[in-house]
Enzyme design. Structure first.
Site, PDB file in Angstrom:
ATOM      1  N   CYS A 125      50.222  34.713  34.426  1.00  0.00           N
ATOM      2  CA  CYS A 125      49.513  33.618  34.896  1.00  0.00           C
ATOM      3  C   CYS A 125      48.578  34.174  35.047  1.00  0.00           C
ATOM      4  O   CYS A 125      46.701  32.860  34.902  1.00  0.00           O
ATOM      5  CB  CYS A 125      50.323  33.771  36.139  1.00  0.00           C
ATOM      6  N   HIS A 238      46.872  32.888  43.180  1.00  0.00           N
ATOM      7  CA  HIS A 238      46.993  33.593  42.350  1.00  0.00           C
ATOM      8  C   HIS A 238      44.989  33.644  42.387  1.00  0.00           C
ATOM      9  O   HIS A 238      43.880  33.025  42.265  1.00  0.00           O
ATOM     10  CB  HIS A 238      46.615  34.362  41.070  1.00  0.00           C
TER      11      HIS A 238
END
Ligand code: A2P
Length: 343
Positions: A125, A238
């Site tokens: 990710c 994130h």
């Protein structure tokens, strides 16, 4: 086209269902699998309850399997599913470094997906979010070195990561001790510079994934990438501070203009108006927010930027579905017999 999700009850599985509801992907049948613990439970898809089945040890009767049940499940079962005739789009790291397995971000190297031998890997990710923002800059200016510092949400560790943040926060606010289970230390009111296992070179595996995977996806084995990966007490999305040394000098204005037209990117960059990428605004978005674009003080002609991307979406579920959509658009998934319907 028969579609299956393995790991449907997890954090990424949940997002896969939501992304598929809005996707242009045409399929006739959707089957949901998880561990035996979840067998018989139901999950909603387009307003209908679908029953979750225990993942079998053998083949699954599907043309495409979106796998998100962790590396050990994929390692053991993906080859069996491929033998049974399925294409596996795998969210785990089990096959990412296998030369025979394409590692794909459709905006960057979609064509690599066409060369699959049954398994296509979805990137880590953190890598995916950085790559979407950096790829257009790499194409124009040529990235020589890329230095990344991350601020990663607890959902990177799955549903249990989010649960631990919630439970520990509640306990700490009530004067109770917080027992660390998923993370190495209590996560509320803390930052932990430790994601995945430490390697012999002092970097963690998460940090090395960003290096190895960016090199593979960009097709640049010599690209220098160095990362420090840090877990922070947020639920999802994130963020990453990225420093780029470039072969050809860039200006922030040029870079901003370039990124405004780049697929999968939303430029959010007006510091005077306090506008910059944040998990608060990037969560739930398909595009990766990019901002704080400025001339690097470290590398002449280089750039500094800050990105926030919903890692459950572009870093996982969305990218997996986009790979399937890309293959279907290219006529490489077999012809669906009719528009999406459920059995
Ligand atoms: P379950 O919910 O039944 O445990 P997350 O990454 O959010 O932790 O989710 C992991 C997903 O993988 C869940 O859907 C989980 O199902 C599933 N899973 C875990 N272990 C297995 C297994 N041995 N076989 C199949 N699915 C598994």
């Amino acid at each position: 086209m028969r579609l299956a999700i393995v790991g449907a009850t997890g954090a990424v599985g949940h997002e896969l269902l939501r992304v598929l509801e809005k996707s242009s992907l045409q399929f006739d049948h959707l089957a949901l699998y998880a561990s035996p613990r979840s067998a018989g439970s139901t999950l909603m898809f387009k307003g209908e309850p679908l029953t979750v089945q225990a993942t079998p040890d053998g083949p699954i009767d599907a043309d495409v399997i979106l796998a998100s049940a962790g590396g050990s499940v994929s390692k053991a079962l993906a080859p069996v599913w491929v033998k049974g005739g399925a294409l596996v789009i795998d969210n785990s790291s089990a096959f990412r470094y296998d030369d025979a397995v394409p590692l794909v971000i459709p905006e960057v190297n979609g064509q690599a997906a066409l060369k699959h031998q049954g398994i296509i890997a979805n990137p880590n990710c953190t890598t995916a979010i950085a790559a979407v923002a950096v790829w257009p800059l790499h194409q124009r200016y040529g990235v020589k070195r890329m230095i990344v510092s991350t601020y990663q949400a607890t959902s990177g560790a799955g549903a249990k990561g989010m649960q631990e943040l919630e439970t520990q926060t509640h306990r700490l606010l009530h004067g109770q001790a917080a027992e660390a289970e998923v993370f190495a230390h209590p996560i509320p009111f803390n930052v932990i510079p430790h994601i995945d296992s430490f390697q012999d070179n002092g970097y963690t595996k998460e940090e090395m994934k960003v290096a190895w995977e960016t090199q593979k996806i960009f097709g640049e084995p010599d690209l220098v990438v160095s990362c420090t990966a840090v877990r922070i007490p947020t639920m999802r999305t994130h963020s990453e501070a990225i420093t780029l040394e470039l072969h050809h000098p860039a200006t922030p204005d040029e870079a901003r203009e370039l990124l405004r037209h780049a697929p999968g990117v939303e430029v959010r960059d007006d510091p005077a108006a306090q506008l910059y990428p944040m998990p608060l605004t990037a969560s739930g978005k398909y595009d990766v927010e990019v901002g704080r674009i400025r001339a690097s003080l470290a590398f002449e002609g280089g750039l500094e930027l800050f990105v926030s991307g919903d890692q459950l979406l572009k870093g996982a579920a969305l990218n997996a579905v986009q790979i399937a959509e890309y293959l279907q658009e290219q006529g490489a998934l077999g012809q669906p017999t009719r528009a999406t319907a459920l059995s």
